[in-house]
Write a protein that holds these residues in place. Structure first.
Motif, mmCIF file in Angstrom:
data_model
loop_
_atom_site.group_PDB
_atom_site.id
_atom_site.type_symbol
_atom_site.label_atom_id
_atom_site.label_comp_id
_atom_site.label_asym_id
_atom_site.label_seq_id
_atom_site.Cartn_x
_atom_site.Cartn_y
_atom_site.Cartn_z
ATOM 1 N N GLU A 1 2.829 -6.130 19.653
ATOM 2 C CA GLU A 1 2.599 -6.153 21.096
ATOM 3 C C GLU A 1 3.683 -6.942 21.842
ATOM 4 N N GLY A 2 4.930 -6.675 21.443
ATOM 5 C CA GLY A 2 6.059 -7.254 22.150
ATOM 6 C C GLY A 2 6.395 -8.684 21.800
ATOM 7 N N ARG A 3 5.775 -9.215 20.749
ATOM 8 C CA ARG A 3 6.060 -10.588 20.326
ATOM 9 C C ARG A 3 6.387 -10.617 18.836
ATOM 10 N N VAL A 4 7.193 -11.594 18.429
ATOM 11 C CA VAL A 4 7.485 -11.774 17.014
ATOM 12 C C VAL A 4 6.282 -12.436 16.347
ATOM 13 N N VAL A 5 5.705 -11.725 15.363
ATOM 14 C CA VAL A 5 4.533 -12.268 14.672
ATOM 15 C C VAL A 5 4.850 -12.624 13.217
ATOM 16 N N TYR A 6 6.055 -12.290 12.772
ATOM 17 C CA TYR A 6 6.516 -12.738 11.451
ATOM 18 C C TYR A 6 8.019 -12.928 11.508
ATOM 19 N N ASP A 7 8.503 -14.004 10.927
ATOM 20 C CA ASP A 7 9.923 -14.316 10.853
ATOM 21 C C ASP A 7 10.126 -15.036 9.524
ATOM 22 N N GLY A 8 10.701 -14.332 8.552
ATOM 23 C CA GLY A 8 10.867 -14.953 7.243
ATOM 24 C C GLY A 8 11.676 -14.063 6.321
ATOM 25 N N THR A 9 11.648 -14.364 5.032
ATOM 26 C CA THR A 9 12.420 -13.583 4.073
ATOM 27 C C THR A 9 11.746 -12.250 3.816
ATOM 28 N N ALA A 10 12.580 -11.255 3.507
ATOM 29 C CA ALA A 10 12.047 -9.943 3.169
ATOM 30 C C ALA A 10 11.228 -10.012 1.878
ATOM 31 N N GLU A 11 11.670 -10.823 0.943
ATOM 32 C CA GLU A 11 10.980 -10.935 -0.340
ATOM 33 C C GLU A 11 9.563 -11.463 -0.155
ATOM 34 N N GLU A 12 9.422 -12.466 0.698
ATOM 35 C CA GLU A 12 8.093 -13.035 0.932
ATOM 36 C C GLU A 12 7.162 -11.997 1.556
ATOM 37 N N LEU A 13 7.647 -11.248 2.519
ATOM 38 C CA LEU A 13 6.819 -10.242 3.168
ATOM 39 C C LEU A 13 6.496 -9.107 2.213
ATOM 40 N N ARG A 14 7.467 -8.692 1.426
ATOM 41 C CA ARG A 14 7.266 -7.582 0.487
ATOM 42 C C ARG A 14 6.224 -7.907 -0.572
ATOM 43 N N SER A 15 6.163 -9.160 -0.977
ATOM 44 C CA SER A 15 5.240 -9.554 -2.051
ATOM 45 C C SER A 15 3.820 -9.798 -1.559
ATOM 46 N N ASP A 16 3.616 -9.815 -0.250
ATOM 47 C CA ASP A 16 2.300 -10.086 0.319
ATOM 48 C C ASP A 16 1.755 -8.795 0.924
ATOM 49 N N THR A 17 1.074 -8.006 0.094
ATOM 50 C CA THR A 17 0.600 -6.695 0.531
ATOM 51 C C THR A 17 -0.357 -6.800 1.707
ATOM 52 N N ALA A 18 -1.246 -7.773 1.678
ATOM 53 C CA ALA A 18 -2.221 -7.923 2.764
ATOM 54 C C ALA A 18 -1.512 -8.196 4.083
ATOM 55 N N ARG A 19 -0.485 -9.024 4.018
ATOM 56 C CA ARG A 19 0.259 -9.338 5.244
ATOM 57 C C ARG A 19 1.015 -8.107 5.740
ATOM 58 N N MET A 20 1.569 -7.340 4.820
ATOM 59 C CA MET A 20 2.286 -6.129 5.211
ATOM 60 C C MET A 20 1.355 -5.157 5.914
ATOM 61 N N GLU A 21 0.156 -4.986 5.367
ATOM 62 C CA GLU A 21 -0.801 -4.074 5.984
ATOM 63 C C GLU A 21 -1.214 -4.577 7.364
ATOM 64 N N GLN A 22 -1.370 -5.879 7.483
ATOM 65 C CA GLN A 22 -1.805 -6.481 8.740
ATOM 66 C C GLN A 22 -0.704 -6.451 9.800
ATOM 67 N N LEU A 23 0.506 -6.849 9.401
ATOM 68 C CA LEU A 23 1.572 -7.032 10.373
ATOM 69 C C LEU A 23 2.409 -5.779 10.613
ATOM 70 N N ALA A 24 2.694 -5.044 9.546
ATOM 71 C CA ALA A 24 3.574 -3.911 9.681
ATOM 72 C C ALA A 24 2.825 -2.580 9.755
ATOM 73 N N GLY A 25 1.517 -2.598 9.537
ATOM 74 C CA GLY A 25 0.743 -1.385 9.633
ATOM 75 C C GLY A 25 1.047 -0.410 8.532
ATOM 76 N N VAL A 26 1.271 -0.929 7.326
ATOM 77 C CA VAL A 26 1.622 -0.087 6.192
ATOM 78 C C VAL A 26 0.507 -0.116 5.171
ATOM 79 N N ALA A 27 0.081 1.041 4.728
ATOM 80 C CA ALA A 27 -0.962 1.117 3.699
ATOM 81 C C ALA A 27 -0.323 1.107 2.321
ATOM 82 N N HIS A 28 -0.705 0.172 1.511
ATOM 83 C CA HIS A 28 -0.150 0.073 0.164
ATOM 84 C C HIS A 28 -0.426 1.356 -0.619
ATOM 85 N N ALA A 29 -1.569 1.978 -0.375
ATOM 86 C CA ALA A 29 -1.913 3.195 -1.087
ATOM 87 C C ALA A 29 -0.913 4.315 -0.794
ATOM 88 N N ALA A 30 -0.426 4.350 0.451
ATOM 89 C CA ALA A 30 0.555 5.371 0.827
ATOM 90 C C ALA A 30 1.849 5.170 0.055
#
Length: 238
Positions: free
Chosen positions: A207-236
């Motif tokens: 919604e027009g604001r930065v809600v995550y700022d960090g390493t790609a590795e940290e975000l990639r390893s946290d599936t729950a955060r990816m689904e929450q922040l990036a709107g990506v389904a791990h199942a897909a």
């Protein structure tokens, strides 16, 4: 490493609609940074603000230490920014070779012969009209045109959109090569897992604001955060 891009608390509007609400991000020399988020989060508007196409009303933007806030797009290109917009925006009535000839070319390693070597398919189709190319070929042509600027920063907006998986892999290999050659890259990409495999760092917009700022590795390893922040389904992805 020196700073290539500094975006400091920008606020960008479309008419009365407040799209970006204090977005800040930065890219250092040689980095690949992914900018992620759901549709409508403000990713494309951020890129357009950086390139001067939709100037922010507040905040500042610096390219290679020069303030380009609100400057026209050609200033960002002259400062060393190459932009491949969503939808490719090639000239459909011109041939591949003509599309390359009309691009602004600067001194450096990237010339028409070099981009033909990078994309042999473009060389094969150099006499074909841009409008008759496949989606993957059009994306290659759009990237090739940007490379003729010999940019120090390459900004890519959804380069894999609408492409077959095998072509997506080729595009991602090209992006990885840009990084290996020392070009800083800002990548907006719907293929979040693929982007994070290449990226050093990531920002996620919500919604027009930065809600995550960090390493790609940290975000990639946290599936729950990816689904929450990036709107990506791990199942897909699986």
């Amino acid at each position: 490493m020196s700073m290539v891009l500094e975006v400091d608390s920008i606020h960008t509007y479309y008419g009365k609609s407040h799209i970006l609400d204090g977005v800040s991000l930065n890219i250092r020399e040689g980095e690949l940074v992914a900018l992620l988020g759901r549709n409508g989060a403000g990713k494309t508007t951020t890129l357009r603000s950086i390139m001067g196409l939709t100037p922010p009303r507040q905040g500042s933007i610096k390219l290679f230490g020069k303030d380009t806030t609100g400057a026209p797009a050609h200033r960002a290109a002259a400062a060393g920014g190459g932009y491949v917009p969503e939808g490719r925006r090639i000239f459909g009535h011109l041939s591949v070779h003509e599309n390359l000839l009309v691009s602004r070319q600067t001194q450096g390693n990237w010339n028409i012969d070099a981009v033909y070597k990078l994309f042999p398919r473009l060389h094969e189709r150099r006499n074909s009209k841009g409008g008759r190319l496949s989606g993957g070929e059009q994306e290659m042509l759009a990237i090739a045109r940007a490379l003729l600027l010999n940019p120090k920063l390459l900004i890519l907006d959804e380069p894999s959109q609408g492409l077959a998986p095998i072509i997506v892999q080729e595009v991602m290999r090209t992006v990885a090569r840009m990084k290996s050659e020392g070009i800083a890259v800002l990548l907006v990409e719907q293929n979040v897992f693929g982007a994070l495999e290449l990226a050093d760092r990531a920002y996620v917009l919500g919604e027009g604001r930065v809600v995550y700022d960090g390493t790609a590795e940290e975000l990639r390893s946290d599936t729950a955060r990816m689904e929450q922040l990036a709107g990506v389904a791990h199942a897909a992805h699986a």
